[in-house]
Every structure is written in C-alpha cells, then in structure tokens.
Write a protein that holds these residues in place. Structure first.
Motif: not given
Length: 550
Positions: A114-120, A122-137, A204-208
């Motif tokens: 999968k190709t995932q992009v964060n809000s900045k 960047s695609t320099d990462f590989c996690v389960k689901n970047i959309k879990q970032a808010e929960f991980g925060r 996974n949410e923390v990795a995101a």
C-alpha cells in the motif's frame, strides 16, 4: 372451632400457587430479556469479529553465521501472501494484545503493498493504517502522564539539543511508551528511523502517530519473518540518510548492519543495547575482535536490571497469563526456568497467588538464592510430567525441547518471558502429526495424536509485550537510561570509549533513579561533610562502587 391443620394446608397450597405464578412470570420476563440481549450481543459480536484481521507468521531469531544468503532473499508479493496464510488465519491485532486498537476494516493487504501519505505529504514510512494516528496520539499522551521523569529530562535538555546531528536508527518494541522516548530523542535534536524488534508487540495506532509526526516508522503488528527483515532494511538503507547511532533491543538491527552494510556499520559512533540476547551478541563480536564501534550495555545497568527486569516482570507476567488463559494459579505447579532478575520477578508473583513454584538454574549462586527464597530448585525433567505451567526466562535456546513437550500433561501452559523466541523449541512442533488450533489471539492449542493439548502462548515469543501490556512507569526508567546512554556515547570526547562494550556509568544510574523519586514524594537523606569524609564519598555521589551488587 377451626381446624389449625386444615388452615395450614390451605395456606401452603395458596403459597405454592403464588410461587408458581411468580416463576411463570419470571420465566416469561427472563425469556424476553434473553431474547433481546441475544439480538444485541450477536450484533455486537458480529461487528467485533468482522474487525479482526488475519494472523501472519513469525520471524525466527537468527544467529551469527557467515552465510550471507539469508539477507538477500525477499519473496514476491504473491509469495508473501502465501506465506502469511500458511500458519494461521486468526487475529494478531486484538485489543487483548498490548491493549491495541482494533482496525474495523477487513483489509488484509500487506502494508508493503500500500502507498500511504501523512498530512505533511511524506510517504517515508510503512505502517498498518496511517488513519489510526489520532487514536495513537491519545495513547502517547496517556503514557506521558506516567513518564514524568523522561519528560523532565526532555524539558531540561531541550534547549541544549545534546543530540543535534545524531541520526539514530532504532529497533525496539513500538508502544506508546517507546513513542515517548522516540519523541524525546527528536526534541533533543536527533533524526530517527524506527522498526520493531518483535512482530507481535507493535501497537499499530502508535506506529501511525509517530509516522504522522514525521518519524520514519516501518512496523506493524503481525509481520511475517520476511516483513521483519524488510522493515529493518528500509530503516537502514535509504537514500541521503546514513545512521550514526544505534538503539537496539535484541541485536537484530546491529547484526543486520554488521553483516549487510559493513561500511555503514564502521561509521557508527555508538550502540545502545538493552536486552540479554543483544548484549550477548555484542560481547561475542568484541571477543572475536569484530566490534568496531563502542557499545553501551544498558541491560546490565542497575536501573534496567532491578526495575524493568524485576519489578516490571513481577506484574506483567500475571497480566499476560490471565488475559490469555484465565487460569487460576492457586495450587498450580509452575516451573520458572532461570532465576535472574526476570525469573525472580515471575516466581515471586506466582508464589504470591498460591502457586507451587519450582526453579531451574545452571548458576549455583542464582540456585542458592532461589532456595533461600523458598523455591525448590530442580531439573526440568524431574517435574516435567506433573507441572501445569512452564515459563522460560533465560535468554538461552532449547530450554524446553520437543521431548519434554511430548511428556507434558494435557492442558499444560508453555510461555516465554525472555527476549528471544529460541527458548521453547517451537519449530519442532510444526510437524504433520501435530495439529495447531488458534483459540484466541496469541493462544494456540497444539494437539497430539492421542488428543493431548499443550497451550502455547505467543508462539514462544515474549509473553508480556505480545499478549498484554507492561507498566508505563517502569518503562520510563528504562527509556530515561537509554536516552542518557545515547547522549553519553554521542557526546563523549574521542578516546573515552574504545571499540568495546561498556556499562552505564554509576553516576548516570543514580541520576535516572533520582529523577523518578519525585513521583513518590520521596526525600533522600543528605550526608554531612563529616559523614562523607568518613565514608570517603562525594556528597553528591556516586554512592556505591562499580562492584557493588544492589
């Protein structure tokens, strides 16, 4: 004149009738309630089960070998999918493991595909689901509340930026607590790239959340063996970025760089290692004259041994066992293999719950300690047929063999609290005559031809971080120790540390402890000048010589 006996019979008959009517009403109401609750619960369960992704295979701990072929093989996408379905189809992303968020999607696509992009952008990462970032925060923010000492270190040193210019590549468990450490390193000036040292412990949410914050993270829960090495390689081998510091947990990252990227490895300024397995590997390299960079042995620092290894395991062993098996420990016969700090913590916790605890040891000093603590020291073969639970805590290999597993009784539990997955001979159980049945996340029943079942937890990997959580406060102690070790190695003047393995200076151990005392509102007594002179000590420490055993 009335008949008392007749009146009594009439009253009893009337009471019996009222009871029957009550029972009928109760039955009718109960049936209605059960029916309604059943509908609701089935809906909830259906939703919950649909959120569970498939289980993926494990990585095996590799040893120092000269064969370089093992580092050059990456299967095709089709091959990866085939491999990921070969062992089990059950969950590796359950709330019961590391209290991790359960993704509600049925997406079984490998994060590598999968190709995932964060809000900045960047695609320099590989996690389960970047959309879990808010929960991980939110998870990270909760962890920060119980890691006040590490946050205090961050605030004190943030203006000085002692890690400015440091490019740290890390391979540790990726949890909310580790995220606080990583973000502390970034706040102190470091650039970080991170991967997981265990295929089951990643939240996974923390990795995101870390990826969203700009840290290049390559990890997800339930990686395959091949995914594991791919993630390490992506952390190390990236264009325009060369690491100069290593933070490792288990030695896999160090070993990979040493074997596959020797030129990069030679330019490393320092290695910080926190596990028994990883430290053992470093000493092997040093003894062979192949360690070309200084390394800090955090595992044997006092603040790691006496707090993370002992107190953390004393609490988390019960958490992991209870979540996975719901077993009652009173009266159960348990063998703890190894009576180091981890074994001491596990044995004490189980004894407190009323278990009959045996200990196996190779070291006469540790064996004598176990005896004096009230445990019977035995050889595993002497009790293998009668025990209910075996817990390995040695950092060694083949501590529990196939022959011993064959002789265990039905319903026995086997698990590992050491870092490496080599302590239990799990590979020998993957044979045609044995059936593996996944009964819940990280719990397998291995079934023998005669119907005997042995309950294997986390496929022989680290129980507490694979199947439960660990206390945040004690991880703050370890994380602060790691941060100080990185600062020390990175800023040390040339010549202070040679190409060898070192223990953390005693003064730093004491500083880490002092930062955490404020949590308990503890007030240390200060030496008078006369007392300090009498003892031959500096009033500000260190208070014990390096040879002192706490």
């Amino acid at each position: 004149m009335s008949d008392p006996a007749g009146e009594t019979k009439l009253e009893l008959k009337q009471a019996s009738k009222e009871v029957k009517e009550s029972e009928n009403v109760a039955e009718k109401y109960s049936a209605m309630t059960v029916s309604k609750n059943s509908e609701m619960n089935m809906g909830e369960l259906s939703s919950a089960f649909s959120a569970v992704p498939t289980h993926k295979p494990v990585k095996k701990q590799i040893q120092f070998v000269e064969d370089k072929q093992e580092f050059s093989r990456f299967p095709t996408k089709a091959g990866r999918r085939s491999l990921s379905r070969s062992i089990s189809q059950s969950s590796t992303d359950s709330y019961s493991s590391a209290a991790s968020y359960t993704d509600s999607s049925d997406d079984e696509t490998s994060p590598r595909d999968k190709t995932q992009v964060n809000s900045k952008g960047s695609t320099d990462f590989c996690v389960k689901n970047i959309k879990q970032a808010e929960f991980g925060r939110r998870e990270v923010e909760i962890a920060e509340q119980d890691m006040t000492a590490l946050i205090s270190l961050r605030k004190r040193a943030q203006s000085e930026k002692p890690l400015a210019g440091a490019k740290i590549v890390g391979c540790t468990h990726i949890t909310a607590q580790t995220a606080v450490l990583i973000e502390t390193l970034v706040a102190l000036g470091a650039q970080c790239r991170w991967t997981a040292c265990n295929i089951y412990s990643t939240q996974n949410e923390v990795a995101a959340a870390l990826s969203e914050a700009g840290v290049a993270v390559f990890a997800w829960k339930g990686e395959s063996e091949d995914d594991f090495w791919w993630c390490i390689d992506r952390c190390v081998n990236t264009e325009g970025w060369q690491p100069n510091m290593i933070l490792d947990d288990g030695g896999d990252l160090t070993h990979w760089m040493y074997k596959k990227y020797p030129n990069v490895f030679k330019k490393i300024r320092g290695i910080v290692e926190e596990s028994v397995t990883g430290v053992h590997r470093l000493y092997q390299l040093s003894k062979a004259g192949k360690l070309c960079v200084p390394a800090m042995n955090v595992n044997d620092s006092v603040t790691k041994q006496k707090f993370d290894n002992l107190y953390c395991c004393r609490e988390s062993i019960l958490d992991g066992l209870k979540r996975t098996t719901d077993v009652m420990f009173g009266g159960k016969q348990v063998v703890v293999c190894g009576y180091g700090e981890v074994g001491k913590g596990c044995a004490a916790a189980l004894k407190a719950l009323g278990a009959i605890v045996y200990v196996t040891e190779i070291d006469p000093i540790c064996g004598l300690q176990a005896c004096m603590d009230g445990f019977r020291v035995v050889k595993l073969n002497e009790v293998i047929r009668q025990v209910d639970v075996i817990i390995t805590c040695t950092g060694n290999k083949n501590v529990v063999t196939r022959d011993q597993l064959d002789r265990m009784k039905n319903g026995s539990i086997v698990c590992n609290m050491g870092h490496s997955n080599t302590e239990i001979d799990v590979a020998s159980l993957r044979t045609p005559e044995l059936t593996w049945e996944r009964v819940r996340s990280q719990v397998d029943h291995v079934i023998w031809p005669d119907g005997k079942r042995v309950i294997l937890l986390a496929e022989g990997r680290l129980l507490n971080l694979s199947c439960s959580t660990v206390p945040t406060f004690v991880l703050s102690i370890t994380a602060t120790t790691q941060a100080l070790a990185l600062i020390e190695l990175y800023n040390a003047p040339e010549g202070r540390y040679k190409q060898d393995v070192y223990l953390l200076p005693k003064k730093m151990d004491e500083y880490v402890a002092s930062l955490h005392l404020a949590t308990f509102e503890a007030h240390l007594t200060e030496l008078t000048d006369e007392q300090a002179k009498y003892l031959g000590l500096n009033k500000n420490g260190p208070f014990k010589p390096n040879y002192y055993r706490y």
